[in-house]
Design an enzyme around this catalytic site. Structure first.
Site, short mmCIF file in Angstrom:
data_model
loop_
_atom_site.label_atom_id
_atom_site.label_comp_id
_atom_site.label_asym_id
_atom_site.label_seq_id
_atom_site.Cartn_x
_atom_site.Cartn_y
_atom_site.Cartn_z
N ARG A 88 0.81 -1.20 0.00
CA ARG A 88 0.00 0.00 0.00
C ARG A 88 0.85 1.26 0.00
O ARG A 88 0.32 2.36 0.03
CB ARG A 88 -0.82 0.00 1.28
CG ARG A 88 -2.29 0.24 1.04
CD ARG A 88 -2.95 -0.34 2.24
NE ARG A 88 -4.25 0.12 2.46
CZ ARG A 88 -5.30 -0.70 2.59
NH1 ARG A 88 -5.14 -1.99 2.44
NH2 ARG A 88 -6.46 -0.22 2.88
N ARG A 127 -21.89 -1.50 3.55
CA ARG A 127 -21.19 -2.76 3.84
C ARG A 127 -21.49 -3.25 5.26
O ARG A 127 -21.48 -2.49 6.23
CB ARG A 127 -19.68 -2.56 3.71
CG ARG A 127 -18.91 -3.78 4.21
CD ARG A 127 -17.47 -3.80 3.82
NE ARG A 127 -16.78 -2.55 4.07
CZ ARG A 127 -15.61 -2.23 3.53
NH1 ARG A 127 -15.04 -3.07 2.70
NH2 ARG A 127 -15.04 -1.09 3.81
N ARG A 160 -18.23 -1.98 10.05
CA ARG A 160 -16.84 -1.74 10.46
C ARG A 160 -16.68 -0.36 11.07
O ARG A 160 -17.22 0.61 10.57
CB ARG A 160 -15.92 -1.87 9.24
CG ARG A 160 -15.23 -3.19 9.17
CD ARG A 160 -14.60 -3.42 7.83
NE ARG A 160 -13.62 -2.41 7.46
CZ ARG A 160 -12.86 -2.50 6.36
NH1 ARG A 160 -13.01 -3.54 5.55
NH2 ARG A 160 -11.99 -1.58 6.06
P1 AP5 Z 1 -8.71 -2.85 4.39
O1 AP5 Z 1 -9.58 -3.75 5.14
O2 AP5 Z 1 -7.74 -3.39 3.43
O3 AP5 Z 1 -9.64 -1.75 3.73
P2 AP5 Z 1 -9.61 -1.03 2.29
O4 AP5 Z 1 -8.47 -1.22 1.39
O5 AP5 Z 1 -9.93 0.34 2.65
O6 AP5 Z 1 -10.59 -1.82 1.50
P3 AP5 Z 1 -12.00 -2.20 1.93
O7 AP5 Z 1 -11.98 -3.43 2.77
O8 AP5 Z 1 -12.70 -0.99 2.49
O9 AP5 Z 1 -12.71 -2.45 0.52
P4 AP5 Z 1 -12.63 -3.56 -0.57
O10 AP5 Z 1 -11.99 -2.99 -1.79
O11 AP5 Z 1 -12.07 -4.85 -0.06
O12 AP5 Z 1 -14.16 -3.70 -0.87
P5 AP5 Z 1 -15.21 -4.87 -0.49
O13 AP5 Z 1 -14.98 -6.06 -1.35
O14 AP5 Z 1 -15.31 -5.04 0.98
O15 AP5 Z 1 -7.84 -1.94 5.41
C1 AP5 Z 1 -8.42 -1.38 6.56
C2 AP5 Z 1 -7.35 -0.61 7.32
O16 AP5 Z 1 -6.30 -1.51 7.73
C3 AP5 Z 1 -6.62 0.48 6.53
O17 AP5 Z 1 -7.33 1.71 6.54
C4 AP5 Z 1 -5.30 0.57 7.30
O18 AP5 Z 1 -5.44 1.28 8.52
C5 AP5 Z 1 -5.02 -0.88 7.65
N1 AP5 Z 1 -4.23 -1.55 6.60
C6 AP5 Z 1 -4.61 -2.58 5.82
N2 AP5 Z 1 -3.64 -2.93 4.98
C7 AP5 Z 1 -2.59 -2.10 5.24
C8 AP5 Z 1 -1.29 -1.97 4.67
N3 AP5 Z 1 -0.86 -2.76 3.68
N4 AP5 Z 1 -0.49 -0.98 5.16
C9 AP5 Z 1 -0.88 -0.18 6.15
N5 AP5 Z 1 -2.11 -0.26 6.73
C10 AP5 Z 1 -2.95 -1.21 6.27
O19 AP5 Z 1 -16.55 -4.16 -1.05
C11 AP5 Z 1 -17.10 -3.05 -0.38
C12 AP5 Z 1 -18.63 -3.19 -0.31
O20 AP5 Z 1 -19.17 -3.06 -1.63
C13 AP5 Z 1 -19.10 -4.55 0.20
O21 AP5 Z 1 -20.26 -4.36 0.97
C14 AP5 Z 1 -19.43 -5.35 -1.09
O22 AP5 Z 1 -20.47 -6.28 -0.88
C15 AP5 Z 1 -19.86 -4.23 -2.04
N6 AP5 Z 1 -19.46 -4.45 -3.41
C16 AP5 Z 1 -18.26 -4.92 -3.87
N7 AP5 Z 1 -18.24 -4.93 -5.21
C17 AP5 Z 1 -19.44 -4.44 -5.61
C18 AP5 Z 1 -20.02 -4.21 -6.91
N8 AP5 Z 1 -19.35 -4.47 -8.04
N9 AP5 Z 1 -21.25 -3.68 -6.96
C19 AP5 Z 1 -21.95 -3.40 -5.83
N10 AP5 Z 1 -21.46 -3.62 -4.57
C20 AP5 Z 1 -20.22 -4.14 -4.47
#
Ligand code: AP5
Length: 224
Positions: A88, A127, A160
């Site tokens: 990241r 979500r 969350r």
């Molecule tokens: P993390 O959990 O990795 O969060 P993120 O990258 O912000 O990603 P999300 O989990 O929010 O989203 P996603 O892309 O996976 O979407 P999802 O599939 O859930 O990180 C959280 C925290 O941890 C960070 O802020 C940081 O503090 C720390 N962290 C993690 N990794 C780190 C690193 N490498 N370095 C430093 N800190 C780190 O989908 C979202 C929603 O939309 C769901 O409800 C889903 O059902 C829906 N959805 C998905 N696709 C679609 C679609 N095509 N159409 C309609 N709805 C959809």
């Protein structure tokens, strides 16, 4: 075989990564899930990470790199792996390049998921996830059969902590400042950078992601 999943918060990396991994029989290492698990278990890592996560900031690179190194070490030599949410930062990407040869692996492709900010905000607001099964739902787009209850475990779904609107705003800024520069980094990398339009229904995104990835992996195998 390592494939990096890149993209902003809420774009669907977890949703798509879980399906891709299941379809190919690969592992998925999701840093966010691993950190949330460490918090639930009350480990030292979990305690160190929680303040950063709840503010929408990145957890320091050294903690993340150590955690991922341990996880990669524990995989079987033949396991393909999707990295979801890692790297990241540029420092994490460089650390990954240093650690992979040691475990006999290489980044073979980078899947970049893209969608406009307003779509990300709506997805994140809807979500819900099941702490027991880890399954992720969406009240707008992918609801459970019974409102607020996990289909698999029958236990309550939760929102969350870092999905509150003010934290989401910060996470989007952090993505633009610290993670989006990896797009240029991977454009220069020997592994192909494959862009997927994630502003489409879940099944369609999956079909496109699977197609571009399969083509790229076949090409890279053919070239060896
Ligand atoms: P993390 O959990 O990795 O969060 P993120 O990258 O912000 O990603 P999300 O989990 O929010 O989203 P996603 O892309 O996976 O979407 P999802 O599939 O859930 O990180 C959280 C925290 O941890 C960070 O802020 C940081 O503090 C720390 N962290 C993690 N990794 C780190 C690193 N490498 N370095 C430093 N800190 C780190 O989908 C979202 C929603 O939309 C769901 O409800 C889903 O059902 C829906 N959805 C998905 N696709 C679609 C679609 N095509 N159409 C309609 N709805 C959809």
């Amino acid at each position: 075989m390592v494939v990096v999943l890149l993209g902003p918060p809420g774009v669907g990396k977890g949703t798509q990564g879980a399906r891709l991994a299941e379809g190919l029989g690969w592992e998925r290492l999701a840093t966010g899930d691993l950190l949330r698990q460490a918090r639930r278990e009350g480990t030292a890592l979990g305690r160190e990470a929680e303040g950063f996560m709840d503010k929408g900031e990145l957890v320091p690179d050294d903690l993340i790199v150590r955690m991922m190194e341990e996880r990669l070490d524990s995989l079987g030599p033949e396991d393909g792996v999707f990295l979801d949410g890692f790297p990241r930062t540029r420092a994490q990407a460089e650390a990954l390049e240093r650690m992979l040869p040691r475990v006999g692996r290489k980044v073979r492709a980078v899947l970049l998921f893209e969608a406009p900010d307003e779509v990300l905000v709506k997805r994140i607001s809807g979500r819900r996830h099941s702490p027991d099964s880890g399954r992720v739902y969406n009240v707008h787009f992918d609801p459970p059969q019974r409102e607020g209850i996990c289909d698999e475990t029958g236990t309550p779904l939760v929102h969350r902590e870092d999905d509150r609107p003010e934290t989401v705003e910060r996470r989007l800024v952090v993505y633009r400042e610290q993670t989006a520069p990896l797009i240029a980094y991977y454009a220069e990398h020997e592994a192909p950078l494959l862009t997927v339009d994630a502003d489409r229904p879940i099944d369609e995104v999956q079909e496109n992601a699977r197609r571009v990835l399969t083509e790229a992996l076949e090409q890279s195998e053919g070239a060896q």
